[in-house]
Write an enzyme that holds these catalytic residues in place. Structure first.
Site, PDB file in Angstrom:
ATOM      1  CB  CYS A   2      -0.881   0.042   1.250  1.00 58.19           C
ATOM      2  SG  CYS A   2      -0.926  -1.424   2.243  1.00 58.19           S
ATOM      3  CB  SER A 364      12.122  -9.610  -7.826  1.00 60.89           C
ATOM      4  OG  SER A 364      12.834  -9.103  -6.716  1.00 60.89           O
ATOM      5  N   GLY A 365      14.409 -11.591  -8.007  1.00 59.99           N
ATOM      6  CA  GLY A 365      15.718 -12.066  -7.575  1.00 59.99           C
ATOM      7  C   GLY A 365      16.634 -10.965  -7.100  1.00 59.99           C
TER       8      GLY A 365
END
Length: 633
Positions: A2, A364-365
């Site tokens: 948020c 993600s990496g």
């Protein structure tokens, strides 16, 4: 996930305008398009925009306890909230929701400021305790989630997830901080805790700030740091096995969501490792994976993403992006609110745009290179440091300093013949050498870039002082660990995580980062540096541990990363834009720049004599920020 905003009267209980809180909140509508609400009482205002991911039906914010005297706004995810909920219920706290937000409310009631040590996740938190007349704020350990704040001249304290929410307050002083400008043209971003405005700040990763009515606003307090505490007696085999198990666990706790979930897949080691772990954990359904391809093969690694997708039978989606995707330049100025010069923000924006078509949450990496020494610059820094170590510091400065100063510059020559660069590097210590290696514009270039008037405002300040400060506080003196630590304090939060947060939230996409799980980071930091950078192989132990999961061509190919053809743009389709922006009135009117040097950068680059694409992009993005700031364009 948020956006949060707030206003707090440090001097008492003045009325808070709910419409002002609402305007601040709506600047971040993109961060939470599902729901939004504001709350005000005497001396306090909260605003919240919600992207519903967990406990969709009853997780609305601002959220209060049953008595109504402790309230919270919160951006992020607390992954261990089920365990914390059970612990708090055993202490007698009753829960009305199944959200991690309510866990924060009761954790504050139970443990006060110490509650932050219990949270495992990414977060920016503000807790109002009416009985204690206290506002408590905290930012997660690695800086995945942003937190901006300012103490206004009238004693009102304001905060928000993005700088634009603070700018919506009419009383925010917007004088530009000269030191932030110096930092920006060295690093390409404004490092924590500064912002581009002298009157606003970022709460640094791993810090809390407690403000009490009637008391001066104190300095933020650190609650966590990367320990770099060595593991005793760990063999390479032990490290390899444990690394996989810890990565799998970090991924597992990030799979909880009540909305579609997937992953970015670039075809690099880090994102491929995350997808491999996800596939092993999500056996009842294929992993949703997203990647982008570039029309120009020099920038495209989508074939490697396809190989991993086929291996793990993911539901893979690829969009092809035009390599000349420069239309986003002005969009970036709006997204980042302050000057930001990482051009890979363009493809990052596009891959987030693609992912949001199919998922609301993506893993993600990010963080693997900082954790496990994957950047090429670590290899260069260690090679330089090895040579430095053979020569006494006094002799290095006395001999190589003058040689570096007076030897002719030869950027056109092969690297081995660039003696000037070599001499300069050898005359520096580790921190100075690393700073010079990562700087977009060198000390000499920045000295020429700025006007005499602006340099006087700096009063001798230099951007290296950011790294010097972190180095002085470092828990390690090992050279490789030191430069990793410097990146974790500067580049990781200031560039990488800022890029991903703004690009993803622009599309209302939540990104989770398992390689930055703080327990995993702590453990990896204790591994021997030789297991991270072995010879010329970065991320050595990570790659070895993943050999059963990923093919050799994924693990050991040359790193590419997101790149865009800036040099060609500035000599071709953006040629006139560069000249207009760098040599026009927006920069000239600031009094910051030396127009003759700007003209030199443009002429030498566009003639093909030098490649000044990175410095030009940095100036271009500063000019875009100024236009947005001055004219709202």
């Amino acid at each position: 996930m948020c956006g949060i905003v707030g206003i707090f009267d440090t001097r008492g209980a003045r009325a808070i305008d709910p419409e002002l809180v609402r305007r601040m909140n709506e600047t971040q509508h993109h961060r939470g398009p599902d729901e939004g609400d504001v709350y005000t009482e005497a001396g306090v205002g909260f605003g919240h925009r919600r992207l519903s991911v967990i406990d969709i039906l009853s997780g609305q914010q601002p959220m209060f306890n049953a008595a109504g005297d402790v309230g919270v706004v919160f951006n992020g995810e607390i992954y261990n909230y089920p365990e914390l909920t059970a612990e708090l219920q055993a202490l007698g706290y009753a829960f009305r929701t199944k959200s991690d937000t309510e866990t924060i409310v009761h954790a504050w009631e139970a443990w006060g400021e110490e509650c932050v040590h219990r949270f495992r996740g990414m977060f920016a938190i503000a807790v109002w305790d009416r009985k204690a007349q206290t506002m408590f704020m905290a930012r997660d350990r690695l800086g995945v989630k942003p937190f901006y704040y300012a103490l206004l001249p009238d004693g009102m304290f304001i905060f928000g997830s993005e700088l634009k929410s603070l700018r919506a307050h009419p009383d925010l002083p917007r004088a530009i901080d000269p030191q932030a400008v110096e930092d920006y043209f060295a690093y390409g971003y404004v490092p924590e805790p500064k912002t581009i405005y002298a009157g606003a700040a970022k709460l640094s990763p791993g810090y809390t700030l407690t403000v009490k009515i009637g008391q001066p606003v104190p300095a933020p307090k650190q609650f966590w740091d990367v320990p770099f505490k060595a593991h005793a007696g760990m063999t390479e085999s032990d490290a390899s096995n444990e690394l996989v198990e810890r990565l799998r666990e970090a991924v597992k706790i990030r799979l909880k969501a009540e909305v579609p979930l997937g992953a970015f897949l670039s075809g690099g080691v880090d994102s491929s490792a995350v997808v491999a772990m996800m596939a092993g954990l999500m056996k009842d359904q294929p992993v949703n994976t997203c990647s982008i391809a570039f029309k120009h093969k020099d920038f495209d690694e989508s074939e490697y993403a396809e190989k991993v997708a086929r291996q793990y039978q993911t539901a893979h989606h690829t969009d092809t992006v035009d390599t000349d995707d420069y239309a986003l330049l002005d969009t970036l100025a709006d997204l980042y609110d302050e000057p930001y010069a990482d051009s890979s923000a363009i493809p990052t924006y596009r891959v987030c745009q693609l992912a949001r078509k199919r998922v609301t949450v993506a893993l993600s990496g990010d963080g693997g290179d900082e954790n496990l020494a994957g950047y090429r610059r670590y290899r260069y820094a260690m090679a330089e440091n090895k040579v430095r170590a053979q020569i006494p510091a006094g002799m290095r400065r006395m001999v190589f300093g003058p040689l570096g100063k007076y030897y002719p510059k030869a950027d056109w020559a092969p690297r081995v013949l660039r003696a000037k660069t070599t001499f300069e590097a050898l005359s520096r210590d580790l921190v100075e050498g690393y700073f010079h290696g990562v700087s977009i514009m060198s000390d000499a270039m920045r000295a020429r870039l700025f006007s005499d008037q602006f340099r006087s405002k700096l009063q001798g300040y230099r951007a290296i002082e950011v790294m010097r400060g972190h180095a002085a506080a470092s828990p390690t003196d090992d050279p490789l660990s030191m430069v990793q630590y410097l990146d974790m304090k500067t580049y990781l939060p200031g560039d990488i995580l800022t890029k991903v947060d703004r690009a993803s939230m622009a599309h209302a996409l939540e990104v989770r980062v398992p390689l930055l799980d703080h327990k995993l980071v702590e453990w990896i930091s204790g591994l021997s540096p030789e297991l991270k950078l072995k010879g010329s192989e970065g991320k050595y132990i990570f790659k070895k541990s993943l050999e059963p999961y990923l093919p050799e061509e994924i693990l050991y190919r040359k790193k590419m990363g997101f790149s865009v053809p800036l040099a060609a743009w500035f000599r071709g389709p953006l040629r006139e834009r560069v000249r207009t922006s760098l040599l026009g009135p927006a920069l000239a009117d600031t009094g910051i720049f030396n127009r003759e040097y700007l003209s030199e950068l443009v002429e030498q680059h566009q003639s093909g004599r030098r490649d000044y694409s990175a410095p030009i992009w940095t100036v271009l993005m500063f000019e875009a920020f100024l236009r947005k700031e001055t004219y709202g364009e």
